[in-house]
Design a protein around this motif. Structure first.
Motif, PDB file in Angstrom:
ATOM      1  N   HIS A  18       8.783   7.648  -4.579  1.00  0.00           N
ATOM      2  CA  HIS A  18       7.532   7.329  -5.266  1.00  0.00           C
ATOM      3  C   HIS A  18       7.238   8.365  -6.364  1.00  0.00           C
ATOM      4  O   HIS A  18       6.966   8.012  -7.513  1.00  0.00           O
ATOM      5  CB  HIS A  18       6.385   7.293  -4.242  1.00  0.00           C
ATOM      6  N   GLU A  19       7.311   9.629  -6.000  1.00  0.00           N
ATOM      7  CA  GLU A  19       6.960  10.677  -6.971  1.00  0.00           C
ATOM      8  C   GLU A  19       7.959  10.730  -8.129  1.00  0.00           C
ATOM      9  O   GLU A  19       7.580  10.907  -9.279  1.00  0.00           O
ATOM     10  CB  GLU A  19       6.857  12.040  -6.286  1.00  0.00           C
TER      11      GLU A  19
ATOM     12  N   TYR B 129      -3.448   1.483  -6.145  1.00  0.00           N
ATOM     13  CA  TYR B 129      -2.315   1.380  -5.215  1.00  0.00           C
ATOM     14  C   TYR B 129      -2.167  -0.036  -4.670  1.00  0.00           C
ATOM     15  O   TYR B 129      -1.055  -0.529  -4.509  1.00  0.00           O
ATOM     16  CB  TYR B 129      -2.477   2.364  -4.059  1.00  0.00           C
TER      17      TYR B 129
HETATM   18 ZN    ZN Z   1       1.659   7.972  -7.073  1.00  0.00          ZN
END
Ligand code: ZN
Ligand code: X8Z
Length: 605
Positions: free
Chosen positions: A365-366, A507
């Motif tokens: 994700h990062e 999100y």
């Molecule tokens: Zn993020």
């Protein structure tokens, strides 16, 4: 006299527009360029100060907080200056003469200004100080379990693994203590965030943040309600399944109507995937052997395999990737984040990676954020538009790769599982649904509606906790282990409530979006089943992603989605993905009592 001057200038401008759009563009460009040149060093200094304040938290030491204040005040004074606002507005009055890129940049300038209007300097200063203090309190907090200091990674491990309900309860309670310390600060921030943006004409801070999508609050809430309604039948089955399975796991005869919060493998009940073990895929076990650095290096290898460049050396030198030793003498922000320090090539991650499946996904994700930063840091994308097509895009990319990095053909390629391993496909799908579907009532529901009430409805501090648990029950079907009075502030135990305010719907939207991207990649590029893909080494997939990332915020997000997938934003791909699970769950839940309503009713009063 003044009037005449304005009239005259107005007249000249009018002349300039009707006769020579090029001249208007040139002058507007001069303003944009000058603004950018002045912004960049201020932006970098603010990021550097914030970086230190988040990676080196020393109790009682005010050096970091002071530097953050000075840097952020300087940045705010510039971005919110009356002159910049006036200029941006002036050029925007001549919309028709400007290029689309110029329009977007001027709008970005005004959007930034609204967070820091120089007309209310005392409010802006107070907000900056309150934000710094809140972050320090949250991440400097000494969590205690049975009289011992513990890390949040340790508390998470108990919630993931322990079958001892008493121990679970102690860990869960320990994780919520920090909320009490943050309640007053949150109430201060609620007021200050609202008042600063109100000075530039926004109704409240929630409205301000939503406007970044070009949407009204009602439109955003409708989108959130829509996502929840779409997944509700599946969520209702997952909720029933979890109640019964967990009661059995904890050796209880009675199945509660609502899930007690400390039963779940996550502090906020936002991800239940650790409830399921897929026979043959012991990712936690394998990762434990590999060790934490392997997770980050592997995530990089995945991106590189698709044609992305290796991460710059400075990323490895300057990031803070692993937990601090307990005797470090200082603390750091323990929530994962990715930083575009200078809007150019200083990119960093702040993580506390330990070798678990959850961190494996988080590293992907990062790095998604990091590759997004790198992809749009080009001469084609002006610094003011170095952002995602919208904020949800930024969250979607890395999560998409996180999903792909967990699929069987990919794991086999990495030799993490045997190539011919037979597994129970339904269990795998169940595990994924316990992450991606379970997230929606939390992200689009609890977090979004809480922050809506907080900012738009001015929820009073004495109602914070009550409202929080009302929403938890209504949307997630989760209740607290015992009555939790208003001295607690359980909402504030979630990072984003404190330092990423009024944006959590990002999100939820990103999950919907990522399934659209993933579905497109699987079907149209890889020609594989979306539930069993292997992106590894696919340059065509890399090109598809690069096509989206390299645009930054230079294009309308709806248009970009249409161009890249042929679709408008919708949850069809996500629902299709999990469709086969419904039958299994209905079967498993036969004879069990469903305690969530068949349809979700919205009672937000
Ligand atoms: Zn993020
Ligand atoms: O905060 C994050 C990322 C950082 S942008 C780790 N996520 C949300 C959360 O942890 O609550 C990713 C998924 C949801």
């Amino acid at each position: 006299m003044k009037k005449l001057l304005t009239l005259l200038t107005g007249c000249c401008l009018l002349l300039a527009c009707s006769q020579d759009p090029k001249a208007v563009q040139q002058q507007a460009q001069q303003f944009i360029d000058e603004y950018t040149q002045q912004l960049l060093p201020l932006y970098y200094e603010s990021a550097l100060a914030e970086w230190d304040a988040n990676t080196h938290i020393v109790e009682g030491d005010t050096t970091n907080a002071h530097r953050v204040k000075v840097a952020n005040e300087a940045l705010a004074a510039f971005t919110g200056s009356e002159e910049n606002i006036e200029q941006a507005r002036k050029w925007l009055e001549q919309k028709a003469q400007l290029t689309p890129l110029q329009l977007r940049q001027l709008e970005a300038i005004l959007y930034e200004a609204a967070n820091n209007p120089a007309t209310v300097p005392e409010l802006v200063k107070a907000r900056i100080a309150a934000e710094a203090a809140q972050t320090e309190k949250l991440f400097g907090f000494d969590f205690q379990l049975d009289g011992q200091s513990v890390s949040t990674n340790e508390l998470d491990a108990i919630l993931k693994e322990s079958t001892d309900l008493d121990e679970r309860l102690r860990a869960w309670n320990a994780s919520k203590e920090v909320g009490k310390e943050l309640k007053d600060g949150l109430s201060e921030l609620q007021r200050l965030r609202n008042q600063t943006v109100q000075a530039l004409g926004y109704d409240d801070y929630f409205t301000y943040q939503v406007s970044d999508y070009g949407m009204s609050v009602e439109e955003m809430l409708d989108a959130c309600r829509g996502m929840m309604q779409d997944i509700w039948p599946l969520y209702r089955e997952l909720h029933t399944y979890a109640r019964y399975e967990l009661a059995q796991k904890y050796g209880l005869d009675e199945v509660p109507d609502m899930l007690p919060a400390h039963w779940l493998p996550n502090r906020w009940g936002q991800d239940w995937s650790a409830l399921v073990e897929v026979q043959g895929i012991d990712l936690d076990g394998i990762l434990e052997e590999k060790g934490a650095p392997w997770l980050v290096e592997q995530a990089e290898r995945f991106y590189v395999s698709m044609g992305f460049e290796e991460l710059p050396r400075s990323f490895w030198e300057k990031s803070s990737l692993y937990p601090l030793p307990p005797d470090a003498g200082y603390k750091k922000n323990n929530h994962a984040s990715a930083w575009h320090m200078d809007l150019q090539d200083d990119v960093r991650c702040l993580m506390s990676v330990v070798p678990t499946a959850e961190w494996y996904e988080t590293t992907h994700h990062e790095l998604g954020h990091i590759y997004y930063y790198i992809a749009y840091s080009t001469p084609e994308v002006p610094p003011l538009l170095r952002a995602g097509a919208n904020r949800a895009y930024h969250e979607a990319i890395g999560s998409q790769l996180g999903l792909a990095a967990m699929q069987k053909p990919f794991l086999a390629q990495l030799e993490l599982i045997p190539p011919d391993l037979q597994t129970d496909e339904t269990q795998k799908l169940l595990q994924e649904a316990l992450n991606y579907i379970v997230f929606i009532p939390w992200g689009a529901g609890v977090m979004t509606f809480f922050e809506h009430d907080l900012y738009k409805e001015n929820l009073p501090p004495d109602a914070y906790n009550q409202r929080w648990w009302e929403l938890k029950k209504q949307f997630q079907g989760i209740v607290p282990p015992a009555e939790r009075g208003n001295e607690y502030c359980d909402a504030a135990t979630k990072t984003h409530i404190n330092n990423d305010a009024a944006q959590y719907y990002d999100y939820a939207l990103s999950y919907v979006l990522l399934f659209q991207f993933h579905d497109h990649v699987a079907r149209n590029i890889l020609k594989q089943d979306p539930r069993a893909t292997n992106y590894y080494g696919s340059k065509a997939t890399g090109e598809f992603l690069q096509g989206i990332l390299s645009k930054g915020a230079t294009e309308d997000w709806r248009q970009l989605l249409k161009e890249s997938t042929g679709e408008d934003l919708n949850a069809k791909a996500m629902l299709n993905y999990f469709m086969p699970l419904m039958e299994f769950l209905k079967e498993a839940n036969q004879g069990r009592t469903h305690t969530l309503p068949e349809t979700l009713v919205f009672d937000e009063s």
